[in-house]
Write an enzyme that holds these catalytic residues in place. Sequence first.
Site, PDB file in Angstrom:
ATOM      1  N   ASP A  69       0.717  -1.147  -0.085  1.00 52.51           N
ATOM      2  CA  ASP A  69      -0.110  -0.484  -0.125  1.00 52.51           C
ATOM      3  C   ASP A  69       1.146   1.256   0.164  1.00 52.51           C
ATOM      4  O   ASP A  69       1.770   1.496   0.703  1.00 52.51           O
ATOM      5  CB  ASP A  69      -1.385  -0.198   1.148  1.00 52.51           C
ATOM      6  CG  ASP A  69      -2.226  -0.677   1.043  1.00 52.51           C
ATOM      7  OD1 ASP A  69      -1.621  -1.613   0.880  1.00 52.51           O
ATOM      8  OD2 ASP A  69      -2.948  -0.974   2.087  1.00 52.51           O
TER       9      ASP A  69
ATOM     10  N   HIS B 203       4.943  -7.376  -0.384  1.00 53.44           N
ATOM     11  CA  HIS B 203       4.378  -8.624  -1.022  1.00 53.44           C
ATOM     12  C   HIS B 203       5.583  -9.113  -2.860  1.00 53.44           C
ATOM     13  O   HIS B 203       6.005  -8.184  -2.948  1.00 53.44           O
ATOM     14  CB  HIS B 203       3.553  -8.622  -0.986  1.00 53.44           C
ATOM     15  CG  HIS B 203       2.719  -8.339   0.209  1.00 53.44           C
ATOM     16  ND1 HIS B 203       2.112 -10.248   1.223  1.00 53.44           N
ATOM     17  CD2 HIS B 203       2.550  -7.907   1.372  1.00 53.44           C
ATOM     18  CE1 HIS B 203       1.545  -9.771   1.941  1.00 53.44           C
ATOM     19  NE2 HIS B 203       1.814  -8.304   2.064  1.00 53.44           N
TER      20      HIS B 203
ATOM     21  N   SER C  88       8.289   4.036   4.405  1.00 51.43           N
ATOM     22  CA  SER C  88       9.254   3.985   3.948  1.00 51.43           C
ATOM     23  C   SER C  88       8.779   4.034   2.599  1.00 51.43           C
ATOM     24  O   SER C  88       8.140   3.880   1.718  1.00 51.43           O
ATOM     25  CB  SER C  88       9.962   2.451   4.536  1.00 51.43           C
ATOM     26  OG  SER C  88      11.173   3.038   4.069  1.00 51.43           O
TER      27      SER C  88
END
Length: 292
Positions: free
Chosen positions: A98, A153, A254
Site C-alpha cells: 500500500d 509482498h 518507508s
Amino acid sequence: MNTESAASTADRLRAAVHWLLPTRLLSRLTWHVARSPRPWLKNRLNRFLVRRYGLDLSEAEHSDPTAYPTFYALFTRALRPGARPLPEDPQALISPCDGTVSAVGHLHGERLIQAKGIEYSLRGLLHGLDPAPFRDGAFVTIYLSPRDYHRFHAPVAGRLQAERHVPGRLLTVAPSAVRAIRGLFLRNERHVTLWETVVGLVAVVPVGAVNVGSIETVWGGPVGEAPGLSRDFGPGEGVFLGRGEELGRFNLGSTVVVVLPAGVVRWADGLVAGRPVRMGEVLGRLRRADAR
C-alpha cells in the site's frame, strides 16, 4: 517518465533540518518504545496512531487498536484472510504494498528517476549486484506513509537469487525529502533482493527511513541484525514466493522500489506519480522475457 514535482524552497528547508537530526538514535528509541507491551503505554500510542493518521483497520486482522500487543504490532499488522483478492490475470504485475506512487517509468540506461530533475544510479541502488539485466528497463517507486499497511509482498512469483543488506542513513523518505535530497535512496539503509521470474530478474528493494531501523524478511527476520549480509543462491536454493505472498515488513513510513528488465511490462493506464495504490492492485501487464 512520471515523477513528483520539483523541490520547493520549503522542501529544501525541511531537508536541511532533517540532516541535523540524530536519526539513528531516534530510530533506536522508537524501536524500544514501539515494542513495549505495557498496556497503559501501547494502548495510548495505538489510539493516537489511529486518530493522528486515520488508520483504516477494516481490512486488518484486528479492527480494535488495543487488541495489538504493542505499537509495533499495530504498525506491522496483518490483513485478514481474503481482504485482498489477487487479479485472475496471471500476467498482471501487482503492487507489492500500500502507498503512493512517487515515480514510475523506464530507466535511461542505468539511471532511475527519483523526482523531477533528480536521477540516481541503479548500480548504486543494487550495491554491487550486476545492473546489466535491468538496463533500459522499467521501475516503480512506492512510498508508504505512516497510515499505510506496512507489509510488502511479491509483485510477481519468483525464486530468490540474491540479497544484499546495505547499511546507511535513516533519512526521511517523505515526498518533500525525495524532491530535495539527491541520491536519497542510495544514502539510506536498504535490503536489495533479486528474484528469478518468468520475465527474467526482478529487483525488489525496500528502503529504510527514520524510525525504520529494522527491515524484516519472511525468510531471514530482521536484516539489520546481520549488517552487510550478502548471499547468492544457486538454482533451487533460494526461497520461492508466489505472487502476493508476504516478502517482508518494516516500521513507520518507508519506500519500496521495483525494477524490471526492458520490454517486459506495460504500465497500467493512469499509473502516475501521486496515485495511491494498494497491495494486490494491478500496476501493469507482463510478458515473458522470451516473447520479446
